[in-house]
Design a protein around this motif. Structure first.
Motif, mmCIF file in Angstrom:
data_model
loop_
_atom_site.group_PDB
_atom_site.id
_atom_site.type_symbol
_atom_site.label_atom_id
_atom_site.label_comp_id
_atom_site.label_asym_id
_atom_site.label_seq_id
_atom_site.Cartn_x
_atom_site.Cartn_y
_atom_site.Cartn_z
ATOM 1 N N UNK A 174 0.823 -1.204 0.000
ATOM 2 C CA UNK A 174 0.000 0.000 0.000
ATOM 3 C C UNK A 174 0.863 1.262 0.000
ATOM 4 N N UNK A 175 1.832 1.313 0.899
ATOM 5 C CA UNK A 175 2.706 2.484 0.987
ATOM 6 C C UNK A 175 3.474 2.687 -0.314
ATOM 7 N N UNK A 176 3.993 1.622 -0.863
ATOM 8 C CA UNK A 176 4.717 1.689 -2.131
ATOM 9 C C UNK A 176 3.799 2.212 -3.236
ATOM 10 N N UNK A 177 2.580 1.691 -3.290
ATOM 11 C CA UNK A 177 1.653 2.066 -4.357
ATOM 12 C C UNK A 177 1.209 3.520 -4.280
ATOM 13 N N UNK A 178 1.030 4.044 -3.087
ATOM 14 C CA UNK A 178 0.677 5.460 -2.952
ATOM 15 C C UNK A 178 1.797 6.326 -3.534
ATOM 16 N N UNK A 179 3.037 6.011 -3.168
ATOM 17 C CA UNK A 179 4.183 6.766 -3.686
ATOM 18 C C UNK A 179 4.305 6.589 -5.198
ATOM 19 N N UNK A 180 4.124 5.360 -5.668
ATOM 20 C CA UNK A 180 4.254 5.095 -7.099
ATOM 21 C C UNK A 180 3.197 5.837 -7.901
ATOM 22 N N UNK A 181 1.950 5.822 -7.452
ATOM 23 C CA UNK A 181 0.887 6.536 -8.166
ATOM 24 C C UNK A 181 1.182 8.024 -8.238
ATOM 25 N N UNK A 182 1.624 8.594 -7.121
ATOM 26 C CA UNK A 182 1.928 10.026 -7.101
ATOM 27 C C UNK A 182 3.023 10.355 -8.110
ATOM 28 N N UNK A 183 4.069 9.581 -8.096
ATOM 29 C CA UNK A 183 5.195 9.840 -8.987
ATOM 30 C C UNK A 183 4.848 9.532 -10.443
ATOM 31 N N UNK A 184 4.145 8.443 -10.666
ATOM 32 C CA UNK A 184 3.791 8.041 -12.030
ATOM 33 C C UNK A 184 2.942 9.104 -12.725
ATOM 34 N N UNK A 185 2.013 9.683 -11.994
ATOM 35 C CA UNK A 185 1.127 10.687 -12.573
ATOM 36 C C UNK A 185 1.626 12.111 -12.382
ATOM 37 N N UNK A 186 2.813 12.274 -11.791
ATOM 38 C CA UNK A 186 3.409 13.602 -11.640
ATOM 39 C C UNK A 186 2.621 14.530 -10.734
ATOM 40 N N UNK A 187 2.079 13.974 -9.676
ATOM 41 C CA UNK A 187 1.274 14.751 -8.733
ATOM 42 C C UNK A 187 2.173 15.230 -7.599
ATOM 43 N N UNK A 188 2.031 16.472 -7.219
ATOM 44 C CA UNK A 188 2.822 16.997 -6.111
ATOM 45 C C UNK A 188 2.346 16.362 -4.799
ATOM 46 N N UNK A 189 3.217 16.402 -3.807
ATOM 47 C CA UNK A 189 2.846 15.877 -2.490
ATOM 48 C C UNK A 189 1.642 16.633 -1.943
ATOM 49 N N UNK A 190 1.626 17.923 -2.158
ATOM 50 C CA UNK A 190 0.526 18.747 -1.664
ATOM 51 C C UNK A 190 -0.801 18.345 -2.323
ATOM 52 N N UNK A 191 -0.774 18.179 -3.648
ATOM 53 C CA UNK A 191 -1.999 17.803 -4.358
ATOM 54 C C UNK A 191 -2.458 16.401 -3.959
ATOM 55 N N UNK A 192 -1.512 15.460 -3.814
ATOM 56 C CA UNK A 192 -1.867 14.098 -3.409
ATOM 57 C C UNK A 192 -2.460 14.101 -2.009
ATOM 58 N N UNK A 193 -1.876 14.869 -1.120
ATOM 59 C CA UNK A 193 -2.402 14.969 0.246
ATOM 60 C C UNK A 193 -3.830 15.519 0.221
ATOM 61 N N UNK A 194 -4.051 16.543 -0.574
ATOM 62 C CA UNK A 194 -5.392 17.130 -0.693
ATOM 63 C C UNK A 194 -6.375 16.100 -1.253
ATOM 64 N N UNK A 195 -5.952 15.412 -2.303
ATOM 65 C CA UNK A 195 -6.789 14.395 -2.940
ATOM 66 C C UNK A 195 -7.179 13.299 -1.956
#
Length: 86
Positions: free
Chosen positions: A10-31
């Motif tokens: 789960x932890x790996x996949x959250x990081x991978x999705x964020x990086x794969x789609x080029x989402x900032x940490x701030x935007x991912x946190x908001x999402x």
């Protein structure tokens, strides 16, 4: 305390999705409706205590990856175009 394989995936996949789609940490946190601090912890392989199951369903709705997929495998392995993303 040892983190389970499911939590590691789960932890790996959250990081991978964020990086794969080029989402900032701030935007991912908001999402995901969590803090940037929680995203940072997760990307370091640590499960924040305030994370709940709703995060799985938000990811499922937004990225198309089921809760089962998020917990049982690494998404980059056999990446499927059905995982839609942003």
């Amino acid at each position: 305390m040892r983190i389970t394989t499911e939590a590691e995936n789960f932890l790996y996949n959250v990081a991978w999705l964020r990086q794969h789609y080029g989402i900032s940490k701030r935007k991912m946190a908001h999402l995901l409706r969590i803090s940037v601090w929680s995203i940072c912890c997760m990307e370091k392989g640590k499960l924040p205590s305030k994370i709940d199951v709703s995060v799985l369903f938000i990811i499922q709705d937004h990225f198309g990856a089921s809760a089962k997929e998020l917990l049982t495998r690494r998404l980059e392995e056999n990446f499927n175009t059905s995982v839609t993303g942003c």
